[in-house]
Design an enzyme around this catalytic site. Sequence first.
Site, PDB file in Angstrom:
ATOM      1  N   SER A   9     -60.530   8.448  64.837  1.00 61.29           N
ATOM      2  CA  SER A   9     -60.171   7.839  63.557  1.00 61.29           C
ATOM      3  C   SER A   9     -61.189   6.758  63.204  1.00 61.29           C
ATOM      4  CB  SER A   9     -58.774   7.222  63.647  1.00 61.29           C
ATOM      5  OG  SER A   9     -58.577   6.366  62.547  1.00 61.29           O
ATOM      6  N   HIS A  34     -61.093  11.880  61.605  1.00 59.56           N
ATOM      7  CA  HIS A  34     -59.853  11.502  60.918  1.00 59.56           C
ATOM      8  C   HIS A  34     -60.139  10.275  60.044  1.00 59.56           C
ATOM      9  CE1 HIS A  34     -55.396  11.148  60.730  1.00 59.56           C
ATOM     10  NE2 HIS A  34     -55.585   9.842  60.831  1.00 59.56           N
ATOM     11  N   ASP A  36     -58.404   7.561  57.568  1.00 58.79           N
ATOM     12  CA  ASP A  36     -57.163   6.969  57.081  1.00 58.79           C
ATOM     13  C   ASP A  36     -57.395   6.286  55.742  1.00 58.79           C
ATOM     14  OD1 ASP A  36     -55.237   7.329  59.337  1.00 58.79           O
ATOM     15  OD2 ASP A  36     -56.837   6.316  60.426  1.00 58.79           O
ATOM     16  N   MET A  38     -55.622   3.976  52.773  1.00 56.48           N
ATOM     17  CA  MET A  38     -54.452   3.109  52.532  1.00 56.48           C
ATOM     18  C   MET A  38     -54.553   2.461  51.146  1.00 56.48           C
ATOM     19  SD  MET A  38     -54.159   1.476  56.313  1.00 56.48           S
ATOM     20  CE  MET A  38     -55.756   0.745  56.588  1.00 56.48           C
ATOM     21  N   HIS A  67     -56.019  11.340  56.020  1.00 59.31           N
ATOM     22  CA  HIS A  67     -54.619  10.930  56.182  1.00 59.31           C
ATOM     23  C   HIS A  67     -54.292   9.945  55.067  1.00 59.31           C
ATOM     24  CE1 HIS A  67     -51.549   8.793  59.075  1.00 59.31           C
ATOM     25  NE2 HIS A  67     -50.989   9.215  57.975  1.00 59.31           N
ATOM     26  N   MET A  69     -52.199   7.489  53.443  1.00 63.05           N
ATOM     27  CA  MET A  69     -51.067   6.567  53.560  1.00 63.05           C
ATOM     28  C   MET A  69     -50.948   5.867  52.210  1.00 63.05           C
ATOM     29  SD  MET A  69     -51.536   5.130  57.407  1.00 63.05           S
ATOM     30  CE  MET A  69     -53.294   5.350  57.500  1.00 63.05           C
ATOM     31  N   MET A 141     -45.948  10.111  63.332  1.00 58.26           N
ATOM     32  CA  MET A 141     -46.748   8.953  63.792  1.00 58.26           C
ATOM     33  C   MET A 141     -46.078   8.238  64.966  1.00 58.26           C
ATOM     34  SD  MET A 141     -48.534   7.232  60.514  1.00 58.26           S
ATOM     35  CE  MET A 141     -49.558   6.292  61.645  1.00 58.26           C
ATOM     36  N   ASP A 179     -50.820  10.857  66.205  1.00 60.19           N
ATOM     37  CA  ASP A 179     -51.609   9.772  65.632  1.00 60.19           C
ATOM     38  C   ASP A 179     -50.947   8.443  65.967  1.00 60.19           C
ATOM     39  OD1 ASP A 179     -53.334   8.211  64.158  1.00 60.19           O
ATOM     40  OD2 ASP A 179     -52.699   8.970  62.198  1.00 60.19           O
TER      41      ASP A 179
HETATM   42  C1  DX5 Z   1     -52.763   4.159  61.799  1.00 57.28           C
HETATM   43  C2  DX5 Z   1     -53.694   5.300  61.576  1.00 57.28           C
HETATM   44  C3  DX5 Z   1     -54.317   5.831  62.784  1.00 57.28           C
HETATM   45  C4  DX5 Z   1     -55.107   4.818  63.582  1.00 57.28           C
HETATM   46  C5  DX5 Z   1     -55.035   5.255  65.007  1.00 57.28           C
HETATM   47  O1  DX5 Z   1     -52.113   3.873  60.628  1.00 57.28           O
HETATM   48  O2  DX5 Z   1     -53.046   6.376  60.931  1.00 57.28           O
HETATM   49  O3  DX5 Z   1     -55.103   6.982  62.508  1.00 57.28           O
HETATM   50  O4  DX5 Z   1     -56.435   4.704  63.190  1.00 57.28           O
HETATM   51  O5  DX5 Z   1     -55.614   4.291  65.793  1.00 57.28           O
HETATM   52  P1  DX5 Z   1     -55.288   4.135  67.346  1.00 57.28           P
HETATM   53  O6  DX5 Z   1     -55.650   5.460  67.989  1.00 57.28           O
HETATM   54  O7  DX5 Z   1     -56.179   3.014  67.779  1.00 57.28           O
HETATM   55  O8  DX5 Z   1     -53.825   3.840  67.457  1.00 57.28           O
HETATM   56 ZN    ZN Z   2     -54.147   8.296  60.742  1.00 53.77          ZN
END
Ligand code: DX5
Ligand code: ZN
Length: 223
Positions: A9, A34, A36, A38, A67, A69, A141, A179
């Site tokens: 990620s 990956h 993320d 937000m 992903h 969010m 998650m 994740d």
């Molecule tokens: C959290 C993200 C994850 C995050 C995972 O909201 O969706 O993808 O980057 O990070 P680690 O593996 O460090 O928990």
């Molecule tokens: Zn994620």
Amino acid sequence: MTRVIIAPSILAADQTRLAAEAKRAQKAGADILHVDVMDGKFVPRVNYGVPTVKLLAKAVQLPLDVHLMIRTPWLVIKDYAKAGAASICIHVEAGTEKQIVQTLKLIKKHGCGAGLALVPATPASKITPALLAECDYILPMTVAPGYSGQAFMPKVMPKFRQIAKAATALKLKALFMADGGVNDKTAPILAKAGVTAFVAGAAVFCAPNAAAAIKELRKAASR
Ligand code: DX5
Ligand code: ZN
């Protein structure tokens, strides 16, 4: 044996050098990157948008798993697909069942894999048969969304079994992506629950040697 997918990620990478960090993950043996996204509404923080996904798609040959969010994900699916996403994961909490079914269909219409995530507080029952039938992968998650580097929440684990059971009853196979807090200690627990794709932020980008970390994760997940 099913192939284990490791998806670092980029949220855990050095945010001032995203393209170089993506290349580092690729060189280290990642299968997927990956990303993320937000929006400051679904989760408190704001970060990347479509231009960043475009930049990352140019920087590496790895498939990008985006992903989202975010709220109202249906408004931006086309943009992320055009930016180069190979798969797009939306949250079940982001809309009504009808809106989410339509958004999963839209993701596939744009040629991307469709993923459905749920936050730790959301019960498995939220993943209804209509939703299960539309998603290519499910992402329960194992940390609260928004930050990398958090501790894995083992209390989420029964949800994997509940969703798998619901999928089997519908003659569907639940393809799980994990994740949150994935590392060489937690990967075997997840693998045992049927997870084949592993998102790993801190475990890869904060490791002294990313290639060794990915190798270790792959080994742990294959046990
Ligand atoms: C959290 C993200 C994850 C995050 C995972 O909201 O969706 O993808 O980057 O990070 P680690 O593996 O460090 O928990
Ligand atoms: Zn994620």
